[in-house]
Each structure stands twice: as structure tokens, then as C-alpha cells.
Write an enzyme that holds these catalytic residues in place. Structure first.
Site, short mmCIF file in Angstrom:
data_model
loop_
_atom_site.label_atom_id
_atom_site.label_comp_id
_atom_site.label_asym_id
_atom_site.label_seq_id
_atom_site.Cartn_x
_atom_site.Cartn_y
_atom_site.Cartn_z
N GLU A 298 0.81 -1.22 0.00
CA GLU A 298 0.00 0.00 0.00
C GLU A 298 0.85 1.28 0.00
O GLU A 298 0.39 2.32 -0.40
CB GLU A 298 -1.00 -0.01 1.17
CG GLU A 298 -0.39 0.11 2.56
CD GLU A 298 0.13 -1.23 3.08
OE1 GLU A 298 0.31 -2.15 2.28
OE2 GLU A 298 0.36 -1.35 4.29
N ASP A 340 16.30 23.90 -31.75
CA ASP A 340 16.64 24.99 -32.67
C ASP A 340 18.09 25.37 -32.39
O ASP A 340 18.73 24.82 -31.51
CB ASP A 340 15.68 26.17 -32.58
CG ASP A 340 15.45 26.63 -31.16
OD1 ASP A 340 16.23 26.23 -30.30
OD2 ASP A 340 14.50 27.38 -30.94
N ASP A 642 10.17 28.70 -29.60
CA ASP A 642 9.96 29.89 -28.78
C ASP A 642 8.92 30.85 -29.34
O ASP A 642 8.43 31.70 -28.63
CB ASP A 642 11.30 30.62 -28.53
CG ASP A 642 12.13 30.75 -29.78
OD1 ASP A 642 11.54 30.61 -30.87
OD2 ASP A 642 13.34 31.00 -29.68
N ASP A 646 5.23 28.24 -33.01
CA ASP A 646 5.81 26.95 -32.63
C ASP A 646 4.86 26.15 -31.73
O ASP A 646 5.10 24.97 -31.48
CB ASP A 646 7.13 27.16 -31.86
CG ASP A 646 8.23 27.63 -32.78
OD1 ASP A 646 8.16 27.32 -33.99
OD2 ASP A 646 9.18 28.29 -32.30
N GLU A 711 9.34 -12.43 4.80
CA GLU A 711 8.09 -12.38 5.58
C GLU A 711 7.29 -13.67 5.41
O GLU A 711 6.61 -14.10 6.33
CB GLU A 711 7.24 -11.19 5.11
CG GLU A 711 7.72 -9.88 5.71
CD GLU A 711 6.80 -8.71 5.37
OE1 GLU A 711 7.05 -7.62 5.87
OE2 GLU A 711 5.83 -8.90 4.61
N THR A 741 9.93 -0.25 10.34
CA THR A 741 11.34 -0.14 9.98
C THR A 741 11.59 -0.06 8.48
O THR A 741 12.70 0.15 8.07
CB THR A 741 12.11 -1.33 10.55
OG1 THR A 741 11.56 -2.50 9.98
CG2 THR A 741 12.01 -1.40 12.06
N1 LIG Z 1 14.27 40.43 -36.63
C1 LIG Z 1 14.50 39.94 -37.85
N2 LIG Z 1 14.24 40.69 -38.92
C2 LIG Z 1 14.46 40.23 -40.15
N3 LIG Z 1 14.92 39.02 -40.42
C3 LIG Z 1 15.21 38.22 -39.41
C4 LIG Z 1 15.00 38.63 -38.05
N4 LIG Z 1 15.37 37.62 -37.25
C5 LIG Z 1 15.76 36.63 -38.05
N5 LIG Z 1 15.68 36.98 -39.34
C6 LIG Z 1 16.00 36.17 -40.50
O1 LIG Z 1 15.12 35.07 -40.56
C7 LIG Z 1 15.84 33.85 -40.45
C8 LIG Z 1 15.07 32.89 -39.60
O2 LIG Z 1 14.94 33.39 -38.31
P1 LIG Z 1 14.25 32.56 -37.16
O3 LIG Z 1 14.13 33.47 -36.01
O4 LIG Z 1 13.06 31.85 -37.71
O5 LIG Z 1 15.30 31.45 -36.88
P2 LIG Z 1 16.74 31.58 -36.32
O6 LIG Z 1 16.75 32.59 -35.25
O7 LIG Z 1 17.69 31.80 -37.46
O8 LIG Z 1 17.09 30.17 -35.82
P3 LIG Z 1 16.40 29.22 -34.76
O9 LIG Z 1 15.20 28.69 -35.46
O10 LIG Z 1 17.46 28.23 -34.57
O11 LIG Z 1 16.11 30.03 -33.55
C9 LIG Z 1 17.19 34.26 -39.89
O12 LIG Z 1 18.20 33.38 -40.30
C10 LIG Z 1 17.41 35.63 -40.43
O13 LIG Z 1 17.93 35.57 -41.74
#
Ligand SMILES: Nc1ncnc2c1ncn2[C@@H]1O[C@H](COP(=O)(O)OP(=O)(O)OP(=O)(O)O)[C@@H](O)[C@H]1O
Length: 921
Positions: A298, A340, A642, A646, A711, A741
């Protein structure tokens, strides 16, 4: 009543009843608020008045009910029947002892469940939710519990909405599934009103508990805490009982199986005892009850729940918040991690390296020496400054490093640093003044654009992945700043330059712009982001985390496969993968942009051969497809993410992992585990903890099962000897052993440190049962049997030493009675000494005890010390002697018991050594 207090009274009343349907200005007036937000002092005052913005659960823990539940669960009911039976046959003492067993067990279970619940509840403290508000006219990030009515809140994509809010400007897409069950996002806009709509459907209101999946808006808080719609949904505010985890469900089934065996054994014992040993029906029933009470497991379930909860707390301290107890088990059998790159394998601290235009190259690295920039570089920096949302706080970078002074997306921060190095003014106020419209960063397009006013025209500024920007360009800038047509040769030159940069592991962003007629309505995104003039490239360095390579190596030795799914360029991703050791020297890289067109079967084929793969330029949809394909193959998948988009992939994986620092609230909501440090190494540590818990659960299962043999054997010997051998262990001694125990050492085994070699094993198949036949053999037929043999040896030794021969009377009044009492005591203590050996033996499944350290589990040492004190009390305290039928043993008999633990442990150690040896050969 004074004037002042009358006014406060009226204000309080109007605060309590704000009607969010009234026109915004009236609502603001009723809330005594303004569009510039509250002052810090006023907000503090309101916080005292309204209390923190949190949902309070109704009522505290109903502990009498909880305790009652523990004494009435089915296994306890079985013991109630046993107690009633012994009462019916006239053995009150045994009946009372069984009742004591029930009570003590219930108390233990209750305390353990409370502990478990507390451990999970305190997790919330590690992850406070935040909200952006206007305080004293400035944006400020505060904890969501500090929101008060009248606060002006800024909402953005990915935010979890923390109060009921009337929108004042802007528009957002909202996922209201927590309130309405409808998961399709709805548009909520300050511009829309529908007075006839039900409050939850009102197009200008958003509610606590829902998520903002797109857009930007500002609004005024009109209800917080229990006054929100969420607070009113009574069902949600009640304590939610966790469903039993698969492990608990399995153990429950096994507990029942064992209980059935115990019942069968007890029932079979009665005729054997009556006809074999010639016992009265009363005594036979009493013995049967003892057997039953001793063997019903139990206490097993609460120990498991507690072990899981302890693991959850330990994980939280290491940076991984697990939202469900059952996730700990799933972690233990994870065999694929889809991670990622940016921020998880890399530091997410980007440094600008190069600015490249068709006519100039500027080194921005540590030894940067920037000369007077030409027109193409100036245009590039202007675009970088305009097309970002990050800002650098005033002051020169230097003393604690530039990143500490910057707020926003790391890519954008790095662009601003680049621009500043190139001599641009990065003042965010000027940028905001010029900005007319923003086309947000879209992870599928991989682009972000802004529309900015200038003297002669409006500029559309675009930045993003080169493969997304270049096809949208038809012009390029000359060194003098003139736009000319982009030739195919120049396009090829740019592409090859991008590949060269990416091949070195650099992140490459392309920037472009286009002049539009001034003051016009912002065009649709597709119409805007075309016919662009290519300005240049900026490269950024995001080095791998220092611990990533080691964590990857640990995954490999633990048989865990890593799949990188990143939005970055294939060559950049391949370079980083190579640096951290994913996929070997030449990792397989698949451009996931093509994945959308891939047939499911093709994707399955890619994933089927167990290779590590890098999916570059992937989209959130690709993540979802990959997770589904892997799961369909029977893998247990951990997936990181993130962004808002996603969330489906996080939900579809077995363990969705969100980032505590850089992730959105929506991702954190969808995930099962949140990493407070965003690091890949923490995922590996969590998997190790998952494996450890599972191992520990197995350890105490073996320990608890092992005591069944010593036992049962005394009773069998007694019954089968047909009266020639007196009972070697009394029923009350058995019960004392069982609850008195045994419990503490089994709890302590749940806290064993990780056994060496845990991360050198392949992952446990997810459908493998927790209790396997070899474990039962080890518990019952190996450890248990050795303890039983030692115990019976001690019993017969003390008895024969006193001149006993089979059949000699040992009952009260007989000359051998005292020797008999000492002999049962020897058997009782022999069992305890043997189980101490078992406790040390089960501490490892494969490894030697030396490898984990004899003294490395202080809980077990303390538990054994407590066990010994209790045993001494049972043997030497006169009332206990009278109750249990024990008798003080002379020192030389006690000395005889000393080798017992070593014998049991030693035999197991030898067995494990032999197994390790045969495994090597
Ligand atoms: N703030 C932004 N403005 C414009 N283009 C961006 C920006 N951030 C990322 N990118 C472009 O978009 C692509 C994809 O970005 P995303 O954030 O989807 O993935 P990551 O940051 O490259 O990688 P992970 O998916 O590993 O986090 C980047 O490689 C970059 O070329």
C-alpha cells in the site's frame, strides 16, 4: 463623514463597477485613469486596494477529507477487511496492530502527497508572468500580479493577457481557447464595437488567460484577479487534480497484482495451517491476516509520486521547469531531441562582424577600424536603424559589455551596434517619429519591413534572410548612392558572398529598400516587399554555447539523436552543427523550404535511418511535420520552440520545451518544460534526471518487494513442518517490521544520486514496463531468499543452542520458551539486518557500490540509523517486548547479526560484477 472620505467611498464604488462597454474616454474617467498610464504611486495604492492580480483557489486544502481518502482507498480497504477478520476470530491485538498499519500508512501517504503538491506549486514562483504597462508615462515591464484596474497595458504578439482589458488603440489576434474552448484566433480591435454582443464576444475587449497571437495594441485594464472573467469561471479556480502518470498507473496495476497474490496466499495458508500444522482456526486466520497485511504494497504509490515531485523540484533548481509530474518519466525515455540553433546551441549574443555592399566591405569585428563610409554603407546603416524594434539605452558601450545596455531581439540589437559603429544615430525616438507602418517579422517569409517617412518620399525598409530579400530586389546601389538595375552577374556575386560568409558559421542578413510616394495608405505586404533596391549584407557572429559540444557528446553516448531545426541559412547551420558535434564532420543539411513540397513518405525516409539531420531555413510548420513523422516512427521526441507559431509543434511533441528567457508566453503555455536558461545542456540534464528518477523508482520497488520472501518463509516453514517447528516470526513482529522499519529507507532510495553509466545506456523503450521479470527475480528469489536464509539460520541457531529439537514444546511455561522468544527476536532482527544489506545492494542496478560512493546518500544513512533505533526500541522496551513477543539478546548474538548486511550486499555486488563482466565479453 468628512468630504475626503466621502470622495474615496464614491471612487471605490465606481472602481468596482466599471462597464467596459462604455465609450473609452468615459471608461477611463470612471477608472480614474488616462491614456498615459498610472503613476507608480497610484498603482501601488490600487494594488493595496484591489489586491494582487492572481486567481485564488477556493478554500484551503481540505485535509480531513484528504486523510479520509487515504484510509479508504481500495488497498487500505483490504486491510480493513483483514482487521475485521482478526477481530471476528477474537484477536484484538492483531486487529489493532493492522489498524495501526492502516493509519501510519495513510499518514505517510498524506504527508508525501502534500510534499509532492507543494513541490509542483512552488514552480509557479520560478516563472512569473510579466506585462508591459505605461507607468509615469513610460513603458515598464512589471510582474503580472502587480497589474491594477486603470493600468494601460501594451500587448504584443506572443503575450499572455494577464487581466481583462478594453483596447484603446491597435488590433490583436487573440486565442481565447482557455475561456471559450474555441482555438481559432479572433480579431480584437480598438476600432470595433458591438454593444449587442455578449461581453466575451465584444470585439474591443480581451480577457485574462487568453493569448495574443498577432498584432499590437494598447488598452486599459478594467478587471484583475478574481474579478476577471477567468476568475469567475469557478471550475478553473478549483484545485485541479493531476491525472495519474503512466508510471503511477502501471505501479497501481502491479500493486493490485501483488495484493491479489497476497490474498491468494493468505487464503491458501488457512487450510495448510489448520490441517498441516494442526492450528486452530483462530490462529490460522490471525497468521493469514499477518501475511496479507505484510504483503499488500500500500505504500508504493505515494513513494513514487513523491520521487517524481522531488525530481521536479531538483530540475527547477537546475533551470528546467516541468509542468507535469509525468513529464519526468517521458524525459527519461526521450530518444530524439529536435532543437533549434539560435539561443539553444548558440549563445544568442550576436556580434556584428562585417558590413558588405556591392562597392564596400567594412570589418566590424573586434579590431574594427571604420573610415568615412560611402553612400552605399550610409544607406545600409539607415535601413538597419529604421527597420528594427530594438533600442540601445543611452551611454557608451563598454563597462559591463554592450549587450547589457540593449533591449530587444538579439539580431536587431547587433544590427544597431553595427549601425552605431558605422556612425549612425540610433535614437529610437527619431525612428518612431518617422515610422508609418510595420510589416512584422514573419518566420515563414523570413523578412521584416517598415514604412518610414522622409522629406521627399516614404521608404520601405526591408531586412531578412538573403534568399528572401534578393528575389525581391531588382536594383542595387552604386558607391554614390544611385540606384541601378541588378544584373544577373551581380546577383550571382552577392549569392556567392552570402555562401562564403555562411560557410564560416556567420548569420547573414540582407537589407534593401524602396522609395514609395509619400503619405499614401501602406500597401499590402506582397505589393510592398517587391522591386527593392539591394543595399548590402550585415554578418553577425553568434558563437556556440561553451557547454553545447559536451552536452551533444553526452547525448550521443546516451543513445539520443539530435535533429537541429533552424530558421537560419543551411551553411551557417551546418557550420554551427559541426562546431558542436551534431551529425559528425559532414552533417546532412536539408533545406526545409523545400520540405513543404516534400511528400510525407520522403520526410519519413529522411528520418528513418537514424541519421542526425540539420533542417535549415525551416518554418514552424516544418517543425510540426518533423515531430509528427518522428512520433509516428515510435520515437519519444523532445522539441524546442519559442515563437507563437511553434505552439502546435510543442504540443505535438512528447516533451515540448519552451525558452524562459527569449520565448513567448504562448510557447511557454504550450510547452511541457520551460528552460529558464534557454540552454541545450539543460535539456540533457533534464533527460538525465528523468532517467535517474526511473532508476530510483525501480530501486525502491525492488527493495519493497524483496522483503516479501523473508516475511513469507517463516510462515511456510512453520506450516509445512506440520507443527514440528514453532512459528519463527510472530504476526506482530511482521507488522512492526512492515511499517516501523521499512518505510524510511524506501523513501530514501527515491533520492539516490545518479548511478554512473546512466547516460551511457540507450534510452529506455517507452513501452517497457517499470517492473520487469528480472527485477522480481532479483527481489524475491535472490535478495529476499538470502535474507530469509540468514534469518532462519539465526532462528534455528539460537533455538538449537538451547537444546531444542524438532517437535520440542516452546509455548509459555515450557523450559524452552525463553529461548524461543530470543529465537524469534533473532529472526526479527535478522530480517532487519538483511534488509539493510538489500538497501545498499539495490542502490545500483549495474554499477558497483564503490562507483557511487557508500556514503553518497545521506538520507539512506539517516533512515537506517532511525531503523536501528526503532528496532532497539522494539526489542528492549518492556511494553514492546510484551506486545511483540521479543526478548533482549545477549551481545554475542547481536554480534552474529553484524555480517548479515555485508553478506546480502556482498552477494549482490558479486552478482553485479559477474553481469558486468559477461556484458563486456
Ligand atoms: N528580426 C528579424 N528581422 C528580419 N529578419 C530576421 C530577423 N530575425 C531573423 N531573421 C532572418 O530570418 C531567419 C530565420 O529566423 P528565425 O528566427 O526563424 O530562426 P533563427 O533565429 O535563425 O534560428 P532558430 O530557429 O534556430 O532560432 C534568420 O536566419 C534571419 O535571416
Amino acid at each position: 463623514m468628512s468630504e475626503g472620505s466621502k470622495e474615496t467611498a464614491t471612487r471605490v464604488q465606481t472602481f468596482m463597477e466599471p462597464t467596459p462597454e462604455e465609450p473609452p474616454d468615459l471608461l477611463l474617467r470612471h477608472l480614474h485613469a488616462s491614456r498615459h498610464g498610472l503613476s507608480t504611486r497610484e498603482a501601488a495604492r490600487r494594488l493595496v486596494q484591489y489586491g494582487p492580480n492572481e486567481l485564488r483557489r477556493r478554500g484551503g486544502r481540505q485535509w480531513p477529507q484528504e486523510l479520509a481518502r487515504q484510509v479508504t482507498h481500495p488497498l487500505a480497504m483490504l486491510l480493513w477487511v483483514a482487521a475485521a477478520l482478526s477481530f471476528a476470530v477474537g484477536s484484538q491485538t492483531v486487529a489493532i496492530a493492522v489498524l495501526l498499519v492502516i493509519l501510519l500508512n495513510a499518514l505517510f501517504a498524506f504527508v508525501q502527497e502534500m510534499e509532492a503538491e507543494r513541490a509542483v506549486e512552488t514552480l509557479a514562483q520560478y516563472l512569473p508572468q510579466h506585462a508591459t504597462v505605461l507607468r509615469d508615462g513610460e513603458p515598464a515591464l512589471i510582474e503580472a500580479t502587480a497589474l491594477v484596474p486603470g493600468d494601460i497595458v501594451v500587448l504584443e504578439e506572443g503575450d499572455r493577457i494577464a487581466a481583462d482589458i478594453r483596447l484603446l488603440s491597435g488590433a490583436v489576434d487573440v486565442d481565447m481557447s482557455t475561456l471559450t474552448g474555441e482555438s481559432v484566433p479572433v480579431l480584437r480591435s480598438a476600432e470595433l464595437t458591438d454593444l449587442a454582443a455578449h461581453r466575451l464576444d465584444a470585439p474591443d475587449l480581451v480577457f485574462s488567460g487568453s493569448n495574443c497571437t498577432g498584432g499590437e495594441a494598447q488598452g486599459v485594464v478594467f478587471a484583475t484577479g478574481m474579478h476577471t472573467q477567468l476568475g469567475r469561471i469557478a471550475a478553473l479556480s478549483e484545485r485541479v487534480k493531476e491525472r495519474p502518470s503512466p508510471l503511477e498507473a502501471q505501479v497501481r496495476r502491479v500493486a493490485w497484482l501483488i495484493a491479489c497474490i497476497a490474498i491468494g496466499m493468505a487464503i491458501a495458508f488457512v487450510p495448510v495451517a489448520m490441517f498441516g500444522a494442526g492450528l486452530s482456526i483462530r490462529n490460522s486466520v490471525v497468521f493469514a491476516v499477518g501475511l496479507l497485511a505484510g504483503n499488500v504494497p500500500e505504500g508504493l504509490l505515494p513513494v513514487i509520486t513523491l520521487a517524481l515531485a522531488v525530481a521536479v523540484s531538483a530540475l527547477a533548481r537546475r533551470g528546467a521547469l516541468v509542468k507535469r509530474l509525468s513529464a519526468v518519466e517521458t524525459l527519461g525515455s526521450t530518444d530524439v531531441i529536435c532543437t533549434d540553433k539560435t539561443g539553444t546551441l548558440t549563445e544568442n549574443r550576436m556580434r556584428p562582424m562585417t558590413a558588405w555592399t556591392s562597392s564596400a566591405v567594412v570589418d566590424l569585428g573586434p579590431n574594427a577600424h571604420v573610415r568615412e563610409p560611402d553612400a552605399s554603407i550610409t544607406a545600409l546603416t539607415e535601413c538597419a536603424v529604421a527597420c528594427t524594434n530594438a533600442f540601445l539605452e543611452s551611454g557608451e558601450p563598454g563597462d559591463g559589455g554592450p549587450a547589457e545596455r540593449a533591449v530587444g531581439d538579439p539580431t536587431e540589437i547587433a544590427l544597431l551596434f553595427a549601425a552605431r559603429l558605422l556612425g549612425a544615430d540610433v535614437d529610437p525616438t527619431a525612428r518612431e517619429r518617422r515610422r508609418r507602418h510595420q510589416y512584422e517579422f514573419d518566420p515563414t517569409r523570413k523578412l521584416m519591413s517598415t514604412l518610414d517617412a522622409d522629406t521627399a518620399c516614404d521608404w520601405l525598409h526591408t531586412k531578412g534572410a538573403p534568399e528572401s530579400v534578393l528575389p525581391r530586389c531588382d536594383g542595387v546601389l552604386t558607391p554614390d548612392g544611385e540606384r541601378i538595375a541588378l544584373s544577373e552577374a551581380e546577383r550571382a556575386r552577392i549569392t556567392s558572398q552570402v555562401e562564403q560568409f555562411a560557410g564560416h558559421g556567420l548569420r547573414v542578413l540582407a537589407l534593401a529598400r524602396r522609395a514609395l510616394p509619400p503619405g499614401q495608405e501602406p500597401p499590402a505586404r506582397d505589393d510592398a516587399e517587391r522591386e527593392l533596391c539591394f543595399l548590402g549584407l550585415v554578418t553577425l557572429l553568434d558563437p556556440p554555447r561553451p557547454d553545447a559540444a559536451e552536452a551533444v557528446a553526452r547525448c550521443h553516448s546516451a543513445g539520443i539523436r539530435i535533429i537541429v531545426i533552424t530558421g537560419d541559412h543551411p551553411l551557417t547551420s551546418a557550420a554551427i552543427a559541426r562546431q558542436v558535434g551534431v551529425g559528425g564532420e559532414d552533417p546532412t543539411v536539408i533545406n526545409a523550404q523545400a520540405l513543404g513540397h516534400l511528400h510525407e513518405k520522403q520526410l519519413d525516409a529522411f528520418l528513418a535511418d537514424g541519421r542526425e539531420i540539420v533542417f535549415a531555413r525551416s518554418s514552424p510548420e516544418a517543425k510540426l511535420h518533423i515531430a509528427e513523422a518522428l512520433r509516428a516512427e515510435g520515437h519519444v521526441v523532445a522539441m524546442t520552440g519559442d515563437g507563437v507559431n511553434d505552439a502546435p509543434a510543442l504540443r505535438s511533441a512528447d516533451i515540448g520545451i519552451a525558452m524562459g528567457r527569449s520565448g513567448t508566453d504562448v510557447a511557454r503555455e504550450a510547452a511541457t518544460m520551460v528552460l529558464t536558461d534557454d540552454s541545450f545542456a539543460t535539456i540533457v540534464a533534464a533527460i538525465e534526471a528523468g532517467r535517474q528518477v526511473y532508476d530510483n523508482v525501480r530501486k525502491f520497488i525492488i527493495y519493497i518487494f524483496a522483503h516479501a520472501t523473508p516475511e513469507v518463509v517463516p510462515f511456510l516453514v512453520f506450516a509445512l513442518a506440520g507443527g514440528a517447528v514453532p512459528l519463527p516470526l510472530t504476526v506482530l513482529q511482521l507488522l512492526a517490521f512492515d511499517v516501523g522499519t521499512e518505510t524510511l529507507p524506501s523513501l530514501a532510495l527515491g533520492r539516490e544520486p545518479t548511478e554512473s553509466g546512466t547516460m551511457e545506456q540507450s534510452p529506455r523503450p517507452h513501452n517497457e514496463p517499470v517492473i520487469r521479470a528480472p527485477m522480481l527475480v532479483r527481489a524475491w528469489l535472490f535478495l529476499g531468499l538470502i535474507v530469509a536464509a540468514l534469518q532462519m539460520g539465526g532462528f534455528f541457531y539460537v533455538l538449537t543452542r538451547a537444546g531444542w529439537h524438532p517437535g520440542a514444546p516452546t509455548g509459555p511455561g515450557a523450559p524452552l520458551h525463553h529461548a524461543y522468544l530470543q529465537a524469534t527476536t533473532m529472526s526479527f532482527l535478522g530480517m532487519i539486518a538483511g534488509q539493510i544489506g538489500t538497501a545498499f545492494a539495490v542502490r545500483t542496478q549495474r554499477a558497483s557500490l564503490r562507483s557511487i560512493g557508500v556514503f553518497s546518500n545521506p538520507y539512506l544513512l539517516a533512515a537506517i540509523a532511525a531503523e536501528l533505533v526503532l528496532a532497539a526500541f522494539f526489542v528492549y522496551a518492556p511494553p514492546m517486548q510484551a506486545l511483540l513477543g521479543t526478548s533482549a539478546l545477549p551481545a554475542h548474538d547481536l554480534a552474529l547479526l553484524l555480517p548479515y548486511p555485508v553478506t546480502v550486499w556482498g552477494a549482490d555486488e558479486l552478482h553485479r560484477w559477474l553481469r558486468r563482466r559477461t556484458a563486456v565479453h
